[in-house]
Structure formats: C-alpha cells, structure tokens
Write an enzyme that holds these catalytic residues in place. Structure first.
Site, PDB file in Angstrom:
ATOM      1  N   LYS A 202       0.825  -1.211   0.000  1.00 35.15           N
ATOM      2  CA  LYS A 202       0.000   0.000   0.000  1.00 35.15           C
ATOM      3  C   LYS A 202       0.860   1.263   0.000  1.00 35.15           C
ATOM      4  O   LYS A 202       0.645   2.189  -0.777  1.00 35.15           O
ATOM      5  CB  LYS A 202      -0.926  -0.022   1.209  1.00 35.15           C
ATOM      6  CG  LYS A 202      -1.974   1.077   1.225  1.00 35.15           C
ATOM      7  CD  LYS A 202      -2.974   0.823   2.336  1.00 35.15           C
ATOM      8  CE  LYS A 202      -4.113   1.819   2.292  1.00 35.15           C
ATOM      9  NZ  LYS A 202      -5.146   1.523   3.312  1.00 35.15           N
ATOM     10  N   GLU A 208       9.457  -5.911   4.895  1.00 33.56           N
ATOM     11  CA  GLU A 208       9.573  -7.266   4.372  1.00 33.56           C
ATOM     12  C   GLU A 208       9.350  -7.301   2.864  1.00 33.56           C
ATOM     13  O   GLU A 208      10.077  -7.983   2.126  1.00 33.56           O
ATOM     14  CB  GLU A 208       8.553  -8.188   5.061  1.00 33.56           C
ATOM     15  CG  GLU A 208       8.746  -8.327   6.558  1.00 33.56           C
ATOM     16  CD  GLU A 208       7.922  -7.337   7.354  1.00 33.56           C
ATOM     17  OE1 GLU A 208       7.612  -7.636   8.518  1.00 33.56           O
ATOM     18  OE2 GLU A 208       7.587  -6.260   6.812  1.00 33.56           O
ATOM     19  N   GLY A 260      -5.924  -3.093   4.164  1.00 32.77           N
ATOM     20  CA  GLY A 260      -5.145  -4.202   3.646  1.00 32.77           C
ATOM     21  C   GLY A 260      -5.855  -5.538   3.715  1.00 32.77           C
ATOM     22  O   GLY A 260      -5.886  -6.294   2.736  1.00 32.77           O
ATOM     23  N   ARG A 261      -6.455  -5.853   4.856  1.00 35.38           N
ATOM     24  CA  ARG A 261      -7.097  -7.160   5.011  1.00 35.38           C
ATOM     25  C   ARG A 261      -8.437  -7.234   4.297  1.00 35.38           C
ATOM     26  O   ARG A 261      -9.069  -8.292   4.293  1.00 35.38           O
ATOM     27  CB  ARG A 261      -7.223  -7.499   6.490  1.00 35.38           C
ATOM     28  CG  ARG A 261      -7.940  -6.467   7.326  1.00 35.38           C
ATOM     29  CD  ARG A 261      -7.646  -6.674   8.815  1.00 35.38           C
ATOM     30  NE  ARG A 261      -8.221  -5.642   9.669  1.00 35.38           N
ATOM     31  CZ  ARG A 261      -7.656  -4.454   9.891  1.00 35.38           C
ATOM     32  NH1 ARG A 261      -6.525  -4.149   9.295  1.00 35.38           N
ATOM     33  NH2 ARG A 261      -8.220  -3.583  10.704  1.00 35.38           N
ATOM     34  N   GLU A 346      -6.882  -8.955  13.659  1.00 32.61           N
ATOM     35  CA  GLU A 346      -6.312  -7.630  13.418  1.00 32.61           C
ATOM     36  C   GLU A 346      -7.401  -6.562  13.448  1.00 32.61           C
ATOM     37  O   GLU A 346      -7.158  -5.427  13.875  1.00 32.61           O
ATOM     38  CB  GLU A 346      -5.560  -7.595  12.087  1.00 32.61           C
ATOM     39  CG  GLU A 346      -4.752  -6.318  11.880  1.00 32.61           C
ATOM     40  CD  GLU A 346      -3.792  -6.410  10.702  1.00 32.61           C
ATOM     41  OE1 GLU A 346      -2.679  -6.923  10.887  1.00 32.61           O
ATOM     42  OE2 GLU A 346      -4.173  -5.973   9.595  1.00 32.61           O
ATOM     43  N   HIS A 377      -7.410 -35.068  13.729  1.00 31.61           N
ATOM     44  CA  HIS A 377      -6.294 -35.869  14.240  1.00 31.61           C
ATOM     45  C   HIS A 377      -5.245 -34.985  14.897  1.00 31.61           C
ATOM     46  O   HIS A 377      -4.094 -35.397  15.062  1.00 31.61           O
ATOM     47  CB  HIS A 377      -5.686 -36.683  13.097  1.00 31.61           C
ATOM     48  CG  HIS A 377      -6.638 -37.681  12.520  1.00 31.61           C
ATOM     49  ND1 HIS A 377      -6.737 -38.982  12.975  1.00 31.61           N
ATOM     50  CD2 HIS A 377      -7.578 -37.559  11.545  1.00 31.61           C
ATOM     51  CE1 HIS A 377      -7.681 -39.620  12.297  1.00 31.61           C
ATOM     52  NE2 HIS A 377      -8.206 -38.784  11.414  1.00 31.61           N
ATOM     53  N   LYS A 503       7.005  -2.999  14.394  1.00 31.70           N
ATOM     54  CA  LYS A 503       7.707  -2.580  13.181  1.00 31.70           C
ATOM     55  C   LYS A 503       8.703  -1.467  13.480  1.00 31.70           C
ATOM     56  O   LYS A 503       9.838  -1.463  12.974  1.00 31.70           O
ATOM     57  CB  LYS A 503       6.690  -2.119  12.128  1.00 31.70           C
ATOM     58  CG  LYS A 503       5.851  -3.257  11.561  1.00 31.70           C
ATOM     59  CD  LYS A 503       4.608  -2.765  10.862  1.00 31.70           C
ATOM     60  CE  LYS A 503       4.884  -1.972   9.627  1.00 31.70           C
ATOM     61  NZ  LYS A 503       3.644  -1.632   8.905  1.00 31.70           N
TER      62      LYS A 503
END
Length: 535
Positions: A202, A208, A260-261, A346, A377, A503
């Site tokens: 964005k 990263e 973003g999400r 978030e 399992h 961050k």
C-alpha cells in the site's frame, strides 16, 4: 431499548442459557432450526447448534438493534469515516460492485475510478495470458511471483488456493516472509525470462516486501537485459511514484479507503486475475456483491453476517469462550483459517472503545483452525474433552472435486458437530465398554476417560460447490461478520495500531545490529539475545 439495557438482558439470558443443553432446546422450541438458519448468496448457515436459547437469541438481536448495527451499516456503505482514528471511509464493497455503481468516500465519487482500474486490470491480465504482454526477451510470461505480506498476501493466497486449476497455464507463487528461504523456494525452477514479479504494498515502504522485492530484482537482473527489466516488474500500491522509483514499469492503484485485510477485491489480486483468468475473478466479485446486497437488505433476524456475528458475541461475552476454531472441510479452503486470523484478530483485537475509553468486555477471540479431516487428528481432542469450551465453525462443501464421492468428507463434519453437541455420558461409556467385552472393573476404570461432556456449540456453513461466486460470498460474509462484531463491541475494526510498535522497534534493532551491537538503552534480555544472534 438502550445499549445498557440490551447488554443487561443479554447477560441475563446468557446466564440462563448456560444452564441448559443445546440438544434439549430442539424439543423445547420446534421452530429452532428454521429460526436459526439462513440462506444467502449460495451459502446455507445453520446456527441451531449454538448455545443460545430462544430468549437469548432474541436478546442478541435486541443488542444488535440497540448498538445501531443498521445505522453503522448505512455509514459503511455510505462512505462515512467509519475508520475514525485515521479519518477514512472503508469501502471494500465498492471494489466488487457492478460497473456504474455510485459509491462515495467522504463525499468523493469513487466508483468511476474503481471501474477504470478494473478495466485496466482486465486488459493487462488478458494481454499477459494471450502473450501480447511479454518479457524482456519477447517470451510470454509463464509464472508470476506475488510479493506482499499481511493483507497484500493472505487474501490473494486464499483465492488462488481455492480456485486454481490443477495444471495452471500460469504458475502463481507467493512470497511474504522476510526469511530468504521463502524467496528461494518461490524462485526455484523458474526462468527469469518468463517470470513476472508483482509487488504489492500500500505504501511501498513495508520492510519485508521491499527486501523481498530487492531479492527478486537481483535475480532478474542477473539474467535479463537492463532495457527490458521494467516489463517484469509490476507495482500494486497507493504510492505509484515510489513504485516507479523502485523500478516497476507499470503500477495499478488502490486508495487509502481500502484496508489491507479487505483489499483482495482490488488490484491487490491482480496476480490472481491473470493466473485464474479474468472471468473467474469477475465471478468472485459478483459473489461478494451478492452477499453485500443480502447484508444491506435482509432484516437482522434473517441476515447471515449478523447472525454469525451474534453467535460469536454470545459465546465470547455471554459465556466467556475466548477461542474459536474454523474447520473448512475442503482442501481448497485450507488457508481460510489463516486468512480469518488476520481479518478478525487484526480488526477486532482492540483494548479501547471508539471514544478511547478501555473496553470492559471481551472483544475478539483467538481464531485458529485446520482443514477437516486433518484437524480431527490434531486439536479436536482438545475441543471435545478439554476443560474449556471452544466453539467450532464447520465450512462444508458438498462436492469438492469433480464427480468423486464426497460423503466420507462431509459426513465427518456432520459427525463432529453432532458429537460436540451430544457428548457421551459416563454411564454410556461404561455400558459401551461392557458391550466390548471388558470386565466390570475395567469398564468402570476407563469410563471417565471415554466420557464427553458434550453441549459444545458449532455452526455449519454449507455450499454445494466451491465456485468463484461462492468463494466471493463466503469471504464477504466473514468481512461483514467482523464489522458487525466491531459495532456491537463499540470498537474501530479498521485500524491496526498493534501492528506498528513492533515494526518501529524492529527498525531500531536493525540499526543497532548495523552499528555493531546493542545500544545502551536496550533492555538486558533483548541486548543479550542480539549479542547471541550476532555472534
């Protein structure tokens, strides 16, 4: 009814419901299944195995009305500044609306811009798929490396895993982790001459993402002529100038009213639009828009996102159940739990109300999950016999793969929901042991270990097939669910300040590393860890 009065009634009916057994409610309330199930946009939701009684169900609806879910919903779709800490509208529904819609963000018309970007995406996607848009050597692109993190990664990953063909014409790979191993795995076996890199950020400042983009650039530069490099780099960003300066030959924009999400409906999913084909991507948008229409028009008592949200609020705040598991019974939806972790935790993992005062109730539970039957399992032992009650959500696809028989898969999902609700008494466990030939003493000894308390809630979300439309509807369902919960908890679901502190500190620590060691003001533990890792 006032908000305070609604919460009081909610608490009272929750306390009463906590003393009852779910299975008994079906006999007490013959209309329970019809009242607590709903169909919308190709999905069927059954919430009748939740812990609420009819009175508690009605109290939850009264709470939603008292918290003005309908008014806040209108504010969201009206483009008001529902993200109040950042002064932004939140308009992901505008991204999947049909062409010619009329959405506004803080009074500014935005639909024409959305339509224009979507048209550019379609033209570029079709050009790449046809070979008209080629790389530096003139060869068509055969692979895409999608570089992003968080919302710039998880949404497109969910879409690709859910809808990808078994043998795709274009291989789509994702890189998010700053660990070099992630990039190495993504690039292995690819030819730089036929690889397109899509960098999604964005702000185009995410540490990263930029580190991984630099690694991809170096890989391309080692093999390709400099004059054609920009054809291999595409930026998706709200900061096109920074993307161009980085070396992206072309950029596709999205605005700051796209969180973003919530951004997979935008150019953030350009790589999916290319690799899946534009018709597939458009069908997914249409499915989400259909859920938007349902959310806006359906009354609260028959509104799928509202009921799903109320079930969670009831479990978290009414019965103090602070975790929830999501089990998609479809391999193609294996990343859905990870996506929901970000979407919900978030968004709603907040400690203060919208006015800044501390919350006095629980907000978002911990969300976790694995696809069925794998999870059975692993952690299902805990949700069946652990001391804490963990509500379960089963996402069930009737036909997951062509004409293969699916009943062994979905029958497991039905059995798990039934087992969580019914349980098994100690007496039944002992009788079962005796029927198996155990002695009286051995059957009695093992009976407590084979006892299931039951009375554990679950929700089933069912679709006939996982198609682009039903996938779009499913994701939009969860987006609106998250929003409704935020309204009821009176928190801002659209900022994420909790992400920022780490961050900032990571950058400070990196400066210390580059300077040769820990600074004097670093705490002893972090300083010692840094020293150990540097040596």
């Amino acid at each position: 009814m006032s908000r305070d009065a609604a919460w009081t009634a909610f608490d009272r009916t929750a306390a009463e419901a906590g003393k009852t057994r779910i299975v008994d409610q079906f006999a007490a309330d013959p209309g329970r299944l019809a009242r607590m199930s709903v169909e919308a946009a190709g999905l069927y939701l059954d919430l009748s195995k939740q812990s609420w009684t009819k009175a508690a169900f009605d109290a939850c609806l009264d709470l939603a009305r008292a918290c003005d879910v309908e008014g806040r919903r209108s504010a969201l779709f009206g483009g008001e500044a529902v993200n109040l800490t950042e002064g932004r509208a939140v308009l992901h529904p505008a991204l999947r609306a049909a062409a010619g819609a009329d959405f506004h963000a803080l009074g500014e018309p935005v639909s024409a811009e959305v339509d224009a970007v979507r048209a550019d995406m379609k033209a570029y996607a079709e050009a790449v798929r046809s070979g008209a848009e080629a790389g530096a050597t003139g060869q068509p692109f055969k692979a895409i490396v999608h570089v992003g993190i968080g919302g710039s990664d998880l949404g497109p990953r969910v879409v690709w895993d859910a809808l990808r063909p078994l043998d795709p014409a274009i291989d789509l790979r994702f890189v998010a982790n700053i660990d070099p191993r992630d990039m190495a795995e993504a690039l292995t076996g690819l030819d730089p001459a036929t690889t397109l890199v899509v960098v999604v950020s964005k702000t185009f400042t995410t540490q990263e993402t930029l580190a991984n983009a630099e690694a991809a650039k170096a890989w391309l530069q080692a093999s390709l002529p400099a004059e054609g490099m920009t054809r291999h780099f595409i930026g998706v960003t709200a900061a096109p100038d920074k993307a161009a300066a980085f070396g992206c030959g072309r950029t596709f924009a999205f605005r700051d009213w796209v969180g973003g999400r919530y951004s997979l409906w935008s150019a953030v999913s350009l790589s999916c639009g290319i690799a899946l084909g534009w018709d597939v991507f458009e069908a997914m948008l249409a499915g989400a828009a259909e859920m938007d229409d349902h959310f806006v028009a359906a009354p609260l008592e028959a509104n799928a996102p509202v009921l799903l949200a109320l079930a969670q609020v009831f479990n978290v705040d009414g019965l103090n159940r602070t975790a929830r598991t999501v089990a998609p019974y479809a391999h193609a939806l294996r990343r859905l739990p990870s996506f929901l972790q970000q979407l919900e935790m978030e968004s709603n993992g907040k400690r203060v109300h919208r006015d800044g005062t501390p919350v006095t109730r629980q907000t978002c539970p911990v969300v976790f999950g694995e696809p069925g039957t794998n999870g059975q399992h692993a952690f299902f032992q805990q949700i069946h016999q652990g001391p804490q009650v963990v509500p379960a959500e089963f996402v069930i696809v009737a036909r997951t793969y062509e004409d293969a028989p699916e009943s062994p898969l979905w029958s497991n999902a039905l059995a798990q929901g039934q087992a969580l609700m019914l349980g098994k008494t100690t007496e039944a466990a002992k009788a079962e042991g005796l029927a198996q030939g155990l002695s009286e003493e051995e059957a009695a000894r093992l009976a407590p270990h084979r006892t299931f308390t039951g009375n554990r809630p679950s929700t089933a979300i069912v679709m006939d097939r996982l198609t682009p439309r039903t996938l779009g509807a499913l994701i939009a369902l969860y987006e609106h669910k998250t929003f409704v919960e935020g309204v009821i908890w009176d928190i801002n679901s659209f900022d994420q300040w909790g992400v920022e502190l780490g961050k900032v500190l990571a950058k400070a620590i990196l400066k210390d590393v580059q300077a040769g060691g820990p600074s004097a003001d670093l705490d002893p533990s972090t300083a010692a860890l840094m020293t150990r890792l540097m040596n």
